[in-house]
Design a protein around this motif. Structure first.
Motif, PDB file in Angstrom:
ATOM      1  N   ILE A  84       0.881  -1.278   0.053  1.00  0.00           N
ATOM      2  CA  ILE A  84      -0.024   0.019   0.176  1.00  0.00           C
ATOM      3  C   ILE A  84       0.837   1.140   0.138  1.00  0.00           C
ATOM      4  N   ASP A  85       0.672   2.255  -0.831  1.00  0.00           N
ATOM      5  CA  ASP A  85       1.647   3.186  -1.168  1.00  0.00           C
ATOM      6  C   ASP A  85       0.937   4.613  -0.536  1.00  0.00           C
ATOM      7  N   GLU A  86       1.515   5.090   0.463  1.00  0.00           N
ATOM      8  CA  GLU A  86       0.850   6.284   1.167  1.00  0.00           C
ATOM      9  C   GLU A  86       0.907   7.445  -0.032  1.00  0.00           C
ATOM     10  N   PRO A  87       2.122   7.830  -0.597  1.00  0.00           N
ATOM     11  CA  PRO A  87       1.916   8.769  -1.357  1.00  0.00           C
ATOM     12  C   PRO A  87       1.787   8.116  -2.744  1.00  0.00           C
ATOM     13  N   ARG A  88       1.167   8.634  -3.614  1.00  0.00           N
ATOM     14  CA  ARG A  88       1.149   7.973  -5.033  1.00  0.00           C
ATOM     15  C   ARG A  88       2.362   7.701  -5.785  1.00  0.00           C
ATOM     16  N   SER A 124      -8.779  -8.807  -0.438  1.00  0.00           N
ATOM     17  CA  SER A 124      -9.184  -7.958   0.750  1.00  0.00           C
ATOM     18  C   SER A 124     -10.610  -7.336   0.965  1.00  0.00           C
ATOM     19  N   SER A 125     -11.093  -7.327   2.286  1.00  0.00           N
ATOM     20  CA  SER A 125     -12.305  -6.821   2.444  1.00  0.00           C
ATOM     21  C   SER A 125     -12.548  -5.655   1.806  1.00  0.00           C
ATOM     22  N   MET A 126     -11.311  -4.697   1.682  1.00  0.00           N
ATOM     23  CA  MET A 126     -11.329  -3.322   1.171  1.00  0.00           C
ATOM     24  C   MET A 126     -11.717  -3.575  -0.164  1.00  0.00           C
ATOM     25  N   HIS A 127     -11.953  -4.705  -0.994  1.00  0.00           N
ATOM     26  CA  HIS A 127     -12.127  -4.520  -2.418  1.00  0.00           C
ATOM     27  C   HIS A 127     -13.659  -4.097  -2.504  1.00  0.00           C
ATOM     28  N   ARG A 128     -14.370  -4.145  -1.831  1.00  0.00           N
ATOM     29  CA  ARG A 128     -15.832  -3.714  -1.888  1.00  0.00           C
ATOM     30  C   ARG A 128     -16.336  -2.258  -2.001  1.00  0.00           C
ATOM     31  N   GLY A 129     -17.153  -1.924  -2.813  1.00  0.00           N
ATOM     32  CA  GLY A 129     -17.750  -0.521  -2.936  1.00  0.00           C
ATOM     33  C   GLY A 129     -17.278   0.588  -3.853  1.00  0.00           C
ATOM     34  N   HIS A 130     -16.346  -0.200  -4.772  1.00  0.00           N
ATOM     35  CA  HIS A 130     -15.559   0.974  -5.730  1.00  0.00           C
ATOM     36  C   HIS A 130     -16.367   1.024  -7.029  1.00  0.00           C
ATOM     37  N   ALA A 131     -16.458   2.345  -7.368  1.00  0.00           N
ATOM     38  CA  ALA A 131     -17.125   2.550  -8.863  1.00  0.00           C
ATOM     39  C   ALA A 131     -16.267   3.197  -9.932  1.00  0.00           C
ATOM     40  N   GLY A 132     -16.429   2.892 -10.922  1.00  0.00           N
ATOM     41  CA  GLY A 132     -15.964   3.509 -11.995  1.00  0.00           C
ATOM     42  C   GLY A 132     -14.211   3.205 -12.080  1.00  0.00           C
ATOM     43  N   VAL A 133     -13.955   2.306 -11.456  1.00  0.00           N
ATOM     44  CA  VAL A 133     -12.242   1.881 -11.411  1.00  0.00           C
ATOM     45  C   VAL A 133     -11.617   1.920 -12.628  1.00  0.00           C
ATOM     46  N   LEU A 134     -12.021   1.274 -13.612  1.00  0.00           N
ATOM     47  CA  LEU A 134     -11.362   1.387 -14.865  1.00  0.00           C
ATOM     48  C   LEU A 134     -11.293   2.570 -15.614  1.00  0.00           C
ATOM     49  N   GLU A 135     -12.146   3.478 -15.348  1.00  0.00           N
ATOM     50  CA  GLU A 135     -12.068   4.888 -15.939  1.00  0.00           C
ATOM     51  C   GLU A 135     -10.795   5.607 -15.565  1.00  0.00           C
ATOM     52  N   ASP A 136     -10.241   5.277 -14.197  1.00  0.00           N
ATOM     53  CA  ASP A 136      -9.067   6.026 -13.881  1.00  0.00           C
ATOM     54  C   ASP A 136      -8.148   4.942 -13.050  1.00  0.00           C
ATOM     55  N   MET A 137      -7.891   3.825 -13.712  1.00  0.00           N
ATOM     56  CA  MET A 137      -7.129   2.822 -13.036  1.00  0.00           C
ATOM     57  C   MET A 137      -5.806   3.324 -12.353  1.00  0.00           C
ATOM     58  N   ARG A 142      -7.951  11.496 -10.347  1.00  0.00           N
ATOM     59  CA  ARG A 142      -8.745  11.839  -8.885  1.00  0.00           C
ATOM     60  C   ARG A 142      -7.658  12.231  -8.016  1.00  0.00           C
ATOM     61  N   ALA A 143      -8.182  12.979  -6.807  1.00  0.00           N
ATOM     62  CA  ALA A 143      -7.366  13.336  -5.677  1.00  0.00           C
ATOM     63  C   ALA A 143      -7.017  11.698  -5.023  1.00  0.00           C
ATOM     64  N   TRP A 144      -5.579  11.563  -4.685  1.00  0.00           N
ATOM     65  CA  TRP A 144      -5.077  10.432  -4.340  1.00  0.00           C
ATOM     66  C   TRP A 144      -5.559   9.994  -2.909  1.00  0.00           C
ATOM     67  N   SER A 145      -6.039   8.808  -3.051  1.00  0.00           N
ATOM     68  CA  SER A 145      -6.532   7.950  -1.546  1.00  0.00           C
ATOM     69  C   SER A 145      -5.803   6.652  -1.573  1.00  0.00           C
ATOM     70  N   ALA A 146      -4.799   6.358  -0.559  1.00  0.00           N
ATOM     71  CA  ALA A 146      -3.947   5.366  -0.523  1.00  0.00           C
ATOM     72  C   ALA A 146      -4.986   4.186  -0.397  1.00  0.00           C
ATOM     73  N   SER A 147      -5.813   4.250   0.684  1.00  0.00           N
ATOM     74  CA  SER A 147      -6.616   3.212   0.935  1.00  0.00           C
ATOM     75  C   SER A 147      -7.723   2.976  -0.182  1.00  0.00           C
ATOM     76  N   ALA A 148      -7.992   3.584  -0.775  1.00  0.00           N
ATOM     77  CA  ALA A 148      -9.049   3.485  -1.991  1.00  0.00           C
ATOM     78  C   ALA A 148      -8.194   2.939  -3.266  1.00  0.00           C
ATOM     79  N   ALA A 149      -7.259   3.307  -3.572  1.00  0.00           N
ATOM     80  CA  ALA A 149      -6.321   2.762  -4.367  1.00  0.00           C
ATOM     81  C   ALA A 149      -5.796   1.317  -4.317  1.00  0.00           C
ATOM     82  N   TYR A 150      -5.632   0.921  -3.003  1.00  0.00           N
ATOM     83  CA  TYR A 150      -5.417  -0.467  -2.414  1.00  0.00           C
ATOM     84  C   TYR A 150      -6.326  -1.192  -2.606  1.00  0.00           C
TER      85      TYR A 150
END
Length: 255
Positions: A84-88, A124-137, A142-150
């Motif tokens: 998991i990367d804190e900065p992009r 990971s349980s963190m895989h749930r609930g993400h939309a539009g992933v392939l639009e900005d893989m 987007r503004a960076w989010s380490a947890s969302a990117a993970y």
């Protein structure tokens, strides 16, 4: 006895999996990012083959597949390596590093290794609930989010696993959520026991096929789970595989 390649096996869940498999009498091929990290294996490496390569690099990932093939066919690959990367961060190939290590490298290894009988991916349980992933893989807009990117990387690798189960029906493909465990990445506050995190993946890698049920499962602590609906959507699976093929130049057999 099975021959099993365990990526990211210098510490944490990967190391525990490698140790458990060796203790059970299987031949384990260890993996470290580089030679310095390989020194951490200590006694675990005695009598074992050790491969080194940075899964953040396409060239190293291809090289790992070639080195694995030089050893001979493996019965299973446990895709344990993850970050998991804190900065992009981007790889030298211009790919999002967390996506490369967690999802694209498993794709390349799975297809360029001489057809392993089983492929076990880490979810990971963190895989749930993400939309539009392939639009900005690659998270360029987007503004960076380490947890969302993970979490997105784990959604993509789970969909990859389910897609490969469809396209490679002779290969057993499953995804294992190890739980939130106190590894270097999970942190000391993690609530799930580390000693259970590797058990399901080791079982999936070695149990009789008749015990495993349908191909393409998503598992947590020896029980099948229902993943995010996108994971089981064939159109989404195929879109993920197409994008990974595009950025790596590695296509499914027959494509």
């Amino acid at each position: 006895m099975a021959r099993i390649f365990v990526t990211g096996s210098t510490e944490g869940v990967g190391r525990n999996a490698a140790q458990a498999l060796r203790d059970a009498g299987h031949e384990v091929i260890l993996h470290a990012r580089n030679a310095a990290r390989a020194e951490r294996f200590g006694q675990l490496a005695r009598g074992a083959r050790v491969l080194t390569g940075d899964l953040g690099l396409l060239s190293d990932t291809r090289g790992l597949a070639q080195a694995l093939n030089a050893i001979g066919p493996v019965d299973a690959i446990l895709h344990n390596a993850g970050i998991i990367d804190e900065p992009r961060a981007e790889t030298p190939d211009g790919l999002l590093r967390v996506l490369m290590v967690n999802a694209i490298a498993p794709y390349v290894l799975s297809l360029q290794a001489d057809r392993p009988r089983r492929l076990i991916f880490t979810g990971s349980s963190m895989h749930r609930g993400h939309a539009g992933v392939l639009e900005d893989m690659d998270w360029r807009r987007r503004a960076w989010s380490a947890s969302a990117a993970y979490g997105e990387s784990k959604l993509l690798v789970a969909a990859l696993s389910a897609g490969l189960a469809r396209h490679l029906p002779r290969t057993l493909c499953h995804t294992v959520d190890p739980g939130w465990v106190p590894t270097r990445m999970g942190g000391a506050a993690a609530s799930d026991p580390l000693e259970l995190a590797h058990v399901t993946q080791c079982w999936l890698a070695t149990a009789e096929e008749t015990e495993l049920g349908d191909n393409g499962g998503y598992w947590l602590h020896m029980r099948r789970q229902t993943p995010d609906p996108k994971v089981t959507d064939p159109a989404f699976q195929d879109a993920v595989i197409a994008r990974f093929a595009e950025v790596t130049g590695v296509a499914l057999p027959g494509d």
